[in-house]
Design a protein around this motif. Structure first.
Motif, PDB file in Angstrom:
ATOM      1  N   GLN A   1     -54.414 120.241  96.343  1.00  0.00           N
ATOM      2  CA  GLN A   1     -54.067 120.071  94.922  1.00  0.00           C
ATOM      3  C   GLN A   1     -52.561 120.187  94.708  1.00  0.00           C
ATOM      4  O   GLN A   1     -52.045 119.730  93.697  1.00  0.00           O
ATOM      5  CB  GLN A   1     -54.765 121.147  94.089  1.00  0.00           C
ATOM      6  CG  GLN A   1     -56.191 120.794  93.707  1.00  0.00           C
ATOM      7  CD  GLN A   1     -56.599 121.574  92.467  1.00  0.00           C
ATOM      8  OE1 GLN A   1     -56.900 122.756  92.544  1.00  0.00           O
ATOM      9  NE2 GLN A   1     -56.588 120.900  91.327  1.00  0.00           N
TER      10      GLN A   1
ATOM     11  N   LEU B   1     -55.028 126.660  96.920  1.00  0.00           N
ATOM     12  CA  LEU B   1     -55.119 125.405  96.161  1.00  0.00           C
ATOM     13  C   LEU B   1     -55.182 124.163  97.050  1.00  0.00           C
ATOM     14  O   LEU B   1     -55.525 123.079  96.576  1.00  0.00           O
ATOM     15  CB  LEU B   1     -53.950 125.290  95.177  1.00  0.00           C
ATOM     16  CG  LEU B   1     -53.939 126.332  94.060  1.00  0.00           C
ATOM     17  CD1 LEU B   1     -52.656 126.210  93.235  1.00  0.00           C
ATOM     18  CD2 LEU B   1     -55.152 126.179  93.142  1.00  0.00           C
TER      19      LEU B   1
ATOM     20  N   ALA C   1     -59.035 128.267  90.141  1.00  0.00           N
ATOM     21  CA  ALA C   1     -58.613 126.859  90.054  1.00  0.00           C
ATOM     22  C   ALA C   1     -58.886 126.282  88.663  1.00  0.00           C
ATOM     23  O   ALA C   1     -58.071 125.552  88.098  1.00  0.00           O
ATOM     24  CB  ALA C   1     -59.318 126.031  91.128  1.00  0.00           C
TER      25      ALA C   1
ATOM     26  N   GLU D   1     -52.827 117.669  89.591  1.00  0.00           N
ATOM     27  CA  GLU D   1     -51.966 117.744  90.774  1.00  0.00           C
ATOM     28  C   GLU D   1     -50.740 118.590  90.446  1.00  0.00           C
ATOM     29  O   GLU D   1     -50.065 118.353  89.434  1.00  0.00           O
ATOM     30  CB  GLU D   1     -51.565 116.334  91.210  1.00  0.00           C
ATOM     31  CG  GLU D   1     -52.795 115.497  91.565  1.00  0.00           C
ATOM     32  CD  GLU D   1     -52.441 114.193  92.250  1.00  0.00           C
ATOM     33  OE1 GLU D   1     -53.280 113.700  93.017  1.00  0.00           O
ATOM     34  OE2 GLU D   1     -51.322 113.671  92.033  1.00  0.00           O
ATOM     35  N   TYR D   2     -50.471 119.548  91.314  1.00  0.00           N
ATOM     36  CA  TYR D   2     -49.415 120.519  91.031  1.00  0.00           C
ATOM     37  C   TYR D   2     -48.166 120.298  91.875  1.00  0.00           C
ATOM     38  O   TYR D   2     -48.243 119.853  93.020  1.00  0.00           O
ATOM     39  CB  TYR D   2     -49.910 121.946  91.290  1.00  0.00           C
ATOM     40  CG  TYR D   2     -51.063 122.353  90.424  1.00  0.00           C
ATOM     41  CD1 TYR D   2     -50.868 122.638  89.079  1.00  0.00           C
ATOM     42  CD2 TYR D   2     -52.349 122.429  90.945  1.00  0.00           C
ATOM     43  CE1 TYR D   2     -51.941 122.997  88.271  1.00  0.00           C
ATOM     44  CE2 TYR D   2     -53.420 122.789  90.137  1.00  0.00           C
ATOM     45  CZ  TYR D   2     -53.213 123.063  88.806  1.00  0.00           C
ATOM     46  OH  TYR D   2     -54.262 123.412  88.011  1.00  0.00           O
TER      47      TYR D   2
ATOM     48  N   LYS E   1     -49.220 118.867  95.372  1.00  0.00           N
ATOM     49  CA  LYS E   1     -48.688 117.603  95.885  1.00  0.00           C
ATOM     50  C   LYS E   1     -47.231 117.717  96.302  1.00  0.00           C
ATOM     51  O   LYS E   1     -46.743 116.901  97.080  1.00  0.00           O
ATOM     52  CB  LYS E   1     -48.797 116.514  94.807  1.00  0.00           C
ATOM     53  CG  LYS E   1     -50.212 116.159  94.440  1.00  0.00           C
ATOM     54  CD  LYS E   1     -50.970 115.568  95.633  1.00  0.00           C
ATOM     55  CE  LYS E   1     -52.450 115.486  95.313  1.00  0.00           C
ATOM     56  NZ  LYS E   1     -53.275 115.228  96.489  1.00  0.00           N
TER      57      LYS E   1
ATOM     58  N   GLU F   1     -56.055 125.108  85.698  1.00  0.00           N
ATOM     59  CA  GLU F   1     -56.083 123.757  85.144  1.00  0.00           C
ATOM     60  C   GLU F   1     -56.017 123.748  83.622  1.00  0.00           C
ATOM     61  O   GLU F   1     -55.608 122.771  83.018  1.00  0.00           O
ATOM     62  CB  GLU F   1     -57.369 123.066  85.614  1.00  0.00           C
ATOM     63  CG  GLU F   1     -57.366 121.580  85.404  1.00  0.00           C
ATOM     64  CD  GLU F   1     -58.259 120.888  86.429  1.00  0.00           C
ATOM     65  OE1 GLU F   1     -58.794 119.842  86.086  1.00  0.00           O
ATOM     66  OE2 GLU F   1     -58.427 121.420  87.556  1.00  0.00           O
TER      67      GLU F   1
END
Lengths: 347, 347
Positions: free
Chosen positions: A31, A28, A319, A2-3, A33, A323
């Motif tokens: 993803q 994104l 993505a 979670e970014y 937040k 990560e």
């Protein structure tokens, strides 16, 4: 993963960071937040995902959003019942230009132990300052165009070079403030204009029709292994050189690009130069190196340590890469007071 | 002028910053209105002048002092009736090594618009990292000793150089962690030791008995005029090279020094090199350049952007100089939303 996404900044590129953030939100999705906006007064705000429209910022409406304070380990809102930490696993620094790329935010995030993707302070300073990038390239054996560095308006210094010349503010990204001098009588005026953006100016020969190529990449860590990941090499669309308007639109790109028509040898050369420049200075960041090819030789034009919307459109599997971006390992610093205690004993 | 004094830091030089601050308190007396201590957990504390004894810090007692938060325009205590700004006109950054000299605090202070004396982020990065200092010197035409830069333990790389060699952690001040390799069988062991301090190591020929000279200085602004001020040139006491213990004591110096025995030509040369390195990168800081003289040629050894107790003992009229240190002029950055508004209109 979670970014958190940090964007805005007190910078000439404030607006393109907003556009860049909106584009990255499309890529994104949920993803991200937390959207953290830094305004021109250096205040942080927490923006609701549904409010991520440019009008919120240009109208000043964002000031009604909750203000955030940067403290140890994160960004906090202050409520009646105490402070609450904004939740995310990893922050993405998407502030282009000053604040984001000049080392200031890298320092703040490091100081307050916030985990982030983006250039660290040394990498920021050496890529934001074009003169320092020249020094770095020279040290690493990477070719760049010849240049003249001016710390004050000095038209006579240009005599050492042949027109046409391209004149760049030393510390400004996204082609902002760049001018071209085609003949002597334009020199004073163009220099004046460029010095409005910065007290330092870098001057290079202007190569009409030169081929430019963009290569993004980073080091990732997967299953304990450290690997380089490279993007597609793109030949960007351009006229004389990219104007702010063109680059601005570029920051909002969401479509994938076509691969540039380059020989495997030149492609491999670019990747080798990228590695030499990247490692270990830029570890923790997804960067884009912009190269020229002149007479079959590769020249570094500039290093973009936070490309528009992280140049996601250049990668196959953005993505997953995001990560696994490798982060720098901090050196442990013990604070012992051994010496002070020794002195006190000796008293 | 009323000063705030920032010291401590999460750094191998944490203790010498404390000693340095206590020494500067003796020199500036009641002109220092606020002592701000940064501990190893990156918390700021406001220390009463009467409590400025090393034992307060080594015992951990400082944690009972009021905690400070860095926000826009200053450091604030939080009380029941709201927050209160700590009063001073100008902050002195006296944090040696990491945090203070690596660009982190420069960034924090700049970001939060706190007026301070000390190196800015670019100057910090280029002087804290010895490899970058070499690049800067080369660019400015300043001689330095030849060197080898290692990013990992590689004993074989030493074959390019002749013993004896001096091995330095790339990003650590005050002679910390430095080793000397006199012959091949010591190499692996010494490299091991130095790599404990940093992941990057710089190796130079070790010149036994080389003459070393320290020159401090800065640019000051008085009656609208900008002038360079130079200190006495000192030949520091040393054995092979200054050990941590010796340097440590050095940071607590309060007595004036004797002028080094140097020809006027060499003195002038050192001042010229100092100017070339200082301007405009180090504007805002009182720095000390350490030079070698070998066969009548001047070599830069290192730039110390925050010397121990600001090298006050090298200056004739330290208090006046401090009061007039020239500060960098920030470039105004307008945030207009012109582009975003244009796009919105076009919709």
């Amino acid at each position: 993963m979670e970014y958190g996404l940090l964007f805005g900044g007190k910078s000439f590129e404030h607006e393109i960071s907003i556009v860049s953030a909106i584009a990255l939100k499309e890529v994104l999705g949920t993803q991200i937040k937390a959207f953290i906006f830094l305004d021109g007064a250096h205040k942080f705000y927490l923006i609701e995902p549904k409010d991520m429209r440019s009008q919120l910022f240009s109208s000043g409406q964002y000031k009604k959003c909750p203000e955030l304070t940067l403290k140890m380990h994160g960004f906090y809102t202050q409520g009646l019942l105490g402070s609450k930490k904004t939740a995310f696993d990893m922050l993405i620094n998407l502030i282009h230009g000053a604040d984001g790329e000049d080392g200031k935010l890298a320092s703040l995030l490091d100081f307050f132990s916030v985990k982030f993707i983006g250039p660290r302070v040394e990498a920021s300073v050496l890529s934001f300052n074009k003169h320092f990038t020249k020094m770095l390239a020279k040290e690493k054996g990477v070719c760049t165009l010849p240049y003249l560095f001016l710390e004050h308006h000095d038209k006579n210094a240009l005599k050492a070079m042949d027109y046409p010349l391209i004149v760049k503010p030393n510390r400004l990204g996204s082609s902002l403030g760049i001018g071209v001098i085609k003949e002597d009588r334009e020199a004073a005026f163009v220099l004046d204009e460029v010095f409005e953006f910065d007290s330092e100016v870098l001057i290079e020969p202007f190569k009409e029709g030169v081929k430019e190529y963009n290569l993004a990449g980073c080091k990732i860590q997967e299953k304990g292994e450290s690997t380089f990941i490279f993007s597609t090499i793109e030949e960007p669309q351009k006229k004389d050189f990219l104007s702010f308007d063109q680059k601005y639109l570029d920051f909002g790109r969401t479509a994938k690009v076509a691969k540039a028509d380059l020989s495997p040898v030149l492609e491999e050369k670019m990747r080798a130069l990228f590695k030499a420049l990247y490692d270990p200075l830029f570890v923790g960041a997804i960067i884009r190196c912009d190269f020229f090819v002149i007479d079959n030789e590769v020249y570094l034009n500039e290093i973009n340590p936070i490309p528009g919307s992280l140049a996601h459109y250049l990668f196959e599997d953005f993505a997953r890469i995001l990560e696994h971006v490798e982060l720098p390992k901090p050196t442990p610093i013990p604070i012992t007071y051994n010496y002070i205690n020794q002195i006190q004993k000796a008293k």
